[in-house]
Design an enzyme around this catalytic site. Structure first.
Site, PDB file in Angstrom:
ATOM      1  CG  HIS A  26      -9.288   0.155  -0.511  1.00  0.00           C
ATOM      2  ND1 HIS A  26      -8.717  -0.020   0.731  1.00  0.00           N
ATOM      3  CD2 HIS A  26     -10.635   0.108  -0.324  1.00  0.00           C
ATOM      4  CE1 HIS A  26      -9.683  -0.159   1.625  1.00  0.00           C
ATOM      5  NE2 HIS A  26     -10.853  -0.075   1.020  1.00  0.00           N
TER       6      HIS A  26
ATOM      7  CG  ASP B 289      -5.095   2.397   0.844  1.00  0.00           C
ATOM      8  OD1 ASP B 289      -6.082   1.638   0.728  1.00  0.00           O
ATOM      9  OD2 ASP B 289      -3.996   2.020   1.293  1.00  0.00           O
TER      10      ASP B 289
ATOM     11  CG  MET C  36     -11.662  -2.864   4.914  1.00  0.00           C
ATOM     12  SD  MET C  36     -10.136  -2.353   4.111  1.00  0.00           S
ATOM     13  CE  MET C  36      -9.316  -1.425   5.412  1.00  0.00           C
TER      14      MET C  36
ATOM     15  CB  SER D  24      -0.899   0.014   1.239  1.00  0.00           C
ATOM     16  OG  SER D  24      -1.420   1.318   1.407  1.00  0.00           O
TER      17      SER D  24
ATOM     18  CG  MET E 141      -8.514   7.175   2.302  1.00  0.00           C
ATOM     19  SD  MET E 141      -7.796   7.154   3.947  1.00  0.00           S
ATOM     20  CE  MET E 141      -6.854   5.624   3.886  1.00  0.00           C
TER      21      MET E 141
ATOM     22  CG  HIS F  15      -3.938  -1.569  -1.615  1.00  0.00           C
ATOM     23  ND1 HIS F  15      -5.056  -2.278  -1.986  1.00  0.00           N
ATOM     24  CD2 HIS F  15      -4.307  -0.824  -0.561  1.00  0.00           C
ATOM     25  CE1 HIS F  15      -6.060  -1.981  -1.172  1.00  0.00           C
ATOM     26  NE2 HIS F  15      -5.637  -1.084  -0.295  1.00  0.00           N
TER      27      HIS F  15
ATOM     28  CG  MET G 260     -11.362   3.217   1.899  1.00  0.00           C
ATOM     29  SD  MET G 260      -9.799   3.232   2.789  1.00  0.00           S
ATOM     30  CE  MET G 260      -8.674   3.344   1.414  1.00  0.00           C
TER      31      MET G 260
ATOM     32  CG  ASP H  73      -6.214  -2.859   3.152  1.00  0.00           C
ATOM     33  OD1 ASP H  73      -5.153  -2.532   3.719  1.00  0.00           O
ATOM     34  OD2 ASP H  73      -6.890  -2.080   2.446  1.00  0.00           O
TER      35      ASP H  73
END
Ligand code: DX5
Ligand code: ZN
Length: 218
Positions: free
Chosen positions: A64, A33, A134, A7, A35, A31, A66, A172
């Protein structure tokens, strides 16, 4: 076969290219992330960073999301070069999001918070490529692995195997050598790790050790 997904959230964003190069030989997917400061109380990165990564590497880019409104951003992520996206089941509209990802040519991932029950995601098993279970509450790197999620991993693995479905189970949050082993025993096969890789003295060796730990356990 255990797959490793470093990540980049735990990497130095001012030296992202070097961080990626360092771990590339031990990386199956990168990965990313994303957000939005709304679905989770943190803000990170979006399509421009994915586009920069795409220019720099051939690695599979696993995003990913979020975020509360992924339907607005799936196409920009695809155009930026994402290979797969995971959307959270908690935001709803999952059927439409799965269809949208498929029509864009994205691999379809469904992400699940630690306290979301099995029944909430089981209906999608035959339409997804990856299930992201998660093992921390999303929002920040460097949190501790929640072992209570393991029965859900086990139940998912058993049901996927029973139905002969080849959906990857990704874990994760708080993954290191020890917790990767625990999750592999429970049936996970893709291991996201941020701090345990990018905050290690030797990120490449750290990724290799996590893969070995997971492979031995599987
Ligand atoms: C948490 C993110 C994770 C996180 C993992 O919201 O989804 O991918 O970066 O970081 P570590 O491995 O440090 O828990
Ligand atoms: Zn993540």
């Amino acid at each position: 076969m255990a797959r490793i997904a470093p990540s980049i959230l735990s990497a130095d964003f001012a030296a992202l290219a070097e961080a990626v190069d360092l771990v590339t030989p031990e990386t199956d997917m990168l990965h990313v992330d994303v957000m939005d400061g709304h679905f989770v109380p943190n803000l990170t990165i979006g399509p421009p960073v994915v586009a920069s990564l795409r220019k720099h590497t051939d690695l599979y880019l696993d995003c990913h999301l979020m975020i509360t409104n992924p339907e607005k951003y799936l196409e920009p992520f695809r155009k930026a070069g994402a290979d797969g996206c995971s959307v959270h089941v908690e935001i709803g509209g999952t059927d439409e999001l799965i269809e949208q990802m498929r029509s864009l040519g994205l691999d379809v991932g469904l992400a699940v918070n630690p306290d979301t029950p099995y029944e909430a995601f089981e209906p999608y098993f035959d339409r997804i490529d990856l299930l992201l279970l998660m093992t921390v509450f999303p929002g920040f790197g460097g949190q501790s692995f929640i072992a209570d999620v393991m029965p859900k991993v086990r139940r998912t693995r058993d049901e996927l195997d029973r139905r002969g479905l080849s959906v990857a189970i990704q874990v994760d949050g708080g993954i290191n050598e020890e917790t990767a082993r625990i999750a592999a025993v429970a049936g996970a096969d893709v291991f996201v790790a941020g701090n345990a890789i990018f905050r290690a003295d030797d990120p490449r060796a750290a990724a290799r050790r996590i893969r070995q730990a997971a492979a031995v356990a599987a």
